[in-house]
Design a protein around this motif. Structure first.
Motif, short mmCIF file in Angstrom:
data_model
loop_
_atom_site.label_atom_id
_atom_site.label_comp_id
_atom_site.label_asym_id
_atom_site.label_seq_id
_atom_site.Cartn_x
_atom_site.Cartn_y
_atom_site.Cartn_z
N GLU A 368 30.57 -68.75 -35.77
CA GLU A 368 29.18 -69.24 -34.85
C GLU A 368 28.21 -68.57 -34.59
O GLU A 368 28.32 -67.36 -33.53
N HIS A 369 27.01 -67.96 -34.40
CA HIS A 369 25.81 -67.18 -34.15
C HIS A 369 25.27 -68.13 -32.91
O HIS A 369 24.73 -68.38 -33.10
N PRO A 372 21.06 -68.16 -33.03
CA PRO A 372 21.07 -68.38 -34.50
C PRO A 372 20.50 -67.01 -35.07
O PRO A 372 19.42 -66.08 -34.54
N ARG A 373 21.48 -66.83 -36.30
CA ARG A 373 20.84 -66.10 -36.92
C ARG A 373 18.96 -65.62 -37.34
O ARG A 373 18.65 -64.34 -37.13
N SER A 374 18.65 -66.53 -37.37
CA SER A 374 17.06 -67.20 -38.16
C SER A 374 16.05 -66.42 -36.76
O SER A 374 15.63 -65.73 -37.81
N TRP A 375 17.12 -65.88 -35.74
CA TRP A 375 16.02 -65.89 -34.33
C TRP A 375 15.72 -64.63 -34.45
O TRP A 375 14.68 -63.75 -34.14
N SER A 402 23.48 -76.22 -35.96
CA SER A 402 22.65 -76.11 -37.15
C SER A 402 21.93 -74.24 -36.12
O SER A 402 22.48 -73.80 -36.07
N SER A 403 20.61 -74.58 -36.62
CA SER A 403 20.08 -73.37 -35.30
C SER A 403 19.17 -73.83 -34.13
O SER A 403 18.78 -73.76 -33.80
N TYR A 404 19.83 -75.13 -33.48
CA TYR A 404 18.79 -75.66 -32.72
C TYR A 404 18.99 -75.23 -31.80
O TYR A 404 20.30 -74.31 -31.19
N SER A 468 11.06 -68.31 -36.12
CA SER A 468 11.52 -69.48 -36.72
C SER A 468 10.88 -70.23 -35.22
O SER A 468 10.08 -69.85 -34.08
N TYR A 470 12.25 -72.94 -33.73
CA TYR A 470 13.17 -72.99 -32.16
C TYR A 470 13.18 -71.24 -31.15
O TYR A 470 13.43 -71.43 -30.32
N SER A 471 12.93 -70.14 -32.47
CA SER A 471 13.01 -68.86 -31.01
C SER A 471 11.37 -69.07 -31.18
O SER A 471 11.86 -68.33 -29.52
#
Length: 621
Positions: A368-369, A372-375, A402-404, A468, A470-471
């Motif tokens: 678990e990142h 989140p790595r999408s950020w 998720s990436s929340y 993203s 969220y970021s």
């Protein structure tokens, strides 16, 4: 004239309030008995030891000789003030790992991590008594593998006083430190705390008379400390309404002053320091630094870690992410399924239960990142494999998160078996989207992981905001504050409410061995406040522009804000946890604004204006 409500004008003549554990440093002995410790049950034997010591010259060597747990108490009675909060702590050292130590503070409290052997660990508990005397100490519990006799070393039971019964002198074998405090015309507004490197409040004081002098002595072992002095009205103790001052001194002067705003914080080190060294050793060059200058110095120290690759995380988990703290069963310690107060709903066996595919909770664990790595743009090194922010967690719960952003949930759409929640953000958080909330036990862990990310990657994190949606909600596009104010306030609140645990300290050591750098905010929790303040997004801005605020004053009394030299455009009030309780635009010039606060207590007031932002503490009485 400086106005006050009736309660604020009362002169409360008292001295520092704290319970004192007699001979908590175990430096005073009568034969084989430590002075002050009146209950030593027959199932244990206690002797003086000088070879395995946390601080000072001697410690208590406790030999547990029975499986009858009710015959293993090691206690004393101390005097306390009803209604006053006390922070108790003790250090223990396990030799074999088949006995657990349990802190006793007017009842049985937290356990030690018995599987952590060959090193010192601290047990802490905060307590507000309702009587004038309580029992404190330890009880010892055998666990599987106990062979009938096992040694546990005990040291530095805080807050402590000298041993007594052993002649004259101060009874302090470490460094004797003295606080000299002179109050101003409003002494009841003044309070202070002395904290350890783990943010445990060791000593505190409040309720002072006006224009009076006080002196208190402490016995401090080598290590890092933070002294914080507060003024509830936000104008310090000098020089507008009296000539108050304070000096904290020992072998040298550690902190002094009087002319400050809502609070003044000073970190200092006695001896060679602890927890990695504040200004020496791994953290050489940080002594005396604060704010974003300290953050940059820490970046320079931790920026050159060696990325081991994403696949290597499995190996790290199988060796270093095992439960030696709760059930102590050697299964994977998953922050999304661990139940600290009871039996876990399911467990994961290392290696064999790695994900894989999953359909429900309990199928497998994955990586678990927490950030989140999408950020940060995807599978980019070294962020993608930086284990400081990547935890083993249930694969299904990880997928639901998720990436929340992390946050505090108002209405949950999903709750995991241990109480972690996904749902809409609670009103007043400062963010209205979907958030994921871990349980209280691990909120500080993820907060300190975020402060690490903000520091380790400060050279690039300012460009991640747009990666993203969220970021964008979490990051503010800078490399200094890094986070949006709602997120920063929440992270500070989580950091303060869930102090560093032995699990985190052990993990930090393991990560250092694995990839070559440390999380500074595990070693020195006080650095969060030194860099970002204690909860207000204007905390550092207010101190930076203090010279422009000499003629700008805000007073709060009679449920009304009174402004001098400032034309407010917006006022924000936060509680001490950092949550916004009032956010109000001011549409016209005014010198007074009615303000009714939800309940008695201390709040953080932020004032926006055309001149410059202000931030100070106000008190509802």
């Amino acid at each position: 004239m400086k106005k006050r409500s009736l309660l604020a004008l009362l002169c409360l003549i008292s001295t520092v309030v704290f319970g004192q554990v007699q001979n908590g440093s175990f430096e005073s002995w009568s034969g084989s008995t430590p002075n002050g410790w009146t209950t030593i049950d027959g199932g244990i034997s206690v002797s003086s030891n000088s070879s395995t010591v946390k601080s000072g010259s001697t410690t208590a060597r406790v030999t547990v000789n029975t499986t009858t747990q009710s015959n293993t108490d090691f206690l004393q009675t101390i005097s306390v003030t009803p209604g006053v909060n006390y922070n108790f702590s003790v250090w223990v050292y396990h030799t074999e790992g088949h006995v657990r130590a349990r802190l006793y503070v007017d009842g049985y409290r937290d356990y030690s991590a018995n599987a952590t052997t060959g090193q010192w660990q601290q047990i802490t508990y905060s307590y507000t008594p309702s009587t004038s005397s309580i029992l404190v100490g330890l009880r010892f519990y055998d666990v599987s593998g106990f062979d009938g006799s096992e040694v546990v070393y005990v040291d530095d039971f805080q807050p402590t006083s000298g041993g007594g019964g052993g002649g004259g002198g101060s009874g302090c074998s470490d460094t004797e430190v003295t606080l000299s405090l002179n109050t101003d015309n409003y002494g009841s507004e003044t309070s202070w705390e002395l904290k350890s490197s783990s943010s445990t409040v060791l000593y505190s004081g409040n309720g002072y008379a006006s224009n009076s002098s006080y002196s208190e002595d402490f016995c401090l072992a080598d290590g890092s400390y933070t002294f914080i002095i507060y003024d509830a009205y936000g104008d310090g103790i000098c020089c507008s309404y009296g000539s108050g001052s304070y000096v904290l001194s020992g072998s040298s002067s550690y902190a002094s002053g009087g002319d400050f705003g809502s609070q003044e914080s000073t970190s200092f080190t006695i001896g060679s320091g602890g927890g990695g060294g504040g200004g020496t050793g791994y953290y050489a060059g940080t002594s005396g630094l604060g704010g974003y200058t300290l953050k940059t110095a820490l970046y320079d120290i931790i920026k050159t870690h060696t990325a081991q690759g994403y696949g290597a995380l499995w190996t790290f988990y199988s060796s270093n992410e095992l439960d030696a703290y709760y059930e102590n069963d050697g299964t994977i310690l998953d922050i999304y399924s661990e139940k600290p107060g009871g039996s876990d709903s399911y467990t994961f066996t290392k290696v064999s239960d790695q994900c894989g595919t999953y359909a429900v909770e309990g199928d497998c664990y994955n990586r678990e990142h927490s950030f989140p790595r999408s950020w940060f743009g995807g599978a980019i090194e070294p962020m993608n494999s930086d284990v400081h922010h990547i935890f083993p967690t249930d694969g299904y719960v990880n997928g639901r998160r998720s990436s929340y952003p992390y946050g505090e949930v108002g209405s949950a759409s999903y709750t995991s078996s241990n109480g972690s929640k996904l749902g809409s953000a609670v009103s007043g958080l400062g963010y209205s989207g979907t958030v994921f909330e871990p349980i209280d036990e691990f909120k500080g862990d993820v907060a300190r992981a975020y402060f690490y990310m903000a520091t380790r990657y400060q050279n690039v994190i300012g460009s991640w905001e747009s990666n993203s949606s969220y970021s964008n909600a979490v990051l503010n596009g800078t490399n200094n504050q890094v986070f949006e104010s709602w997120m920063l306030n929440m992270l500070i609140s989580w950091h303060n409410s869930d102090p560093v645990s032995q699990k985190e300290r052990d993990r930090n050591d393991a990560v250092h061995s694995y990839q070559g750098n440390r999380n500074p905010f595990v070693d020195h929790p006080e650095w969060v406040a030194s860099i970002w303040g204690s909860g207000s997004p204007f905390a550092r801005k207010a101190s930076d522009v203090v010279e422009n605020q000499v003629d700008m004053k805000v007073y709060y009394y009679d449920n009304t804000l009174h402004f001098k030299g400032i034309e407010p455009t917006r006022i924000i009030v936060l509680d001490v946890s950092g949550k916004v309780v009032i956010d109000q635009a001011v549409s016209q010039e005014t010198a007074e604004i009615p303000l009714v606060l939800p309940q008695k207590g201390i709040y953080i007031l932020q004032v926006e204006s055309d001149q410059s932002p202000m931030s100070q503490l106000i008190m509802a009485q």
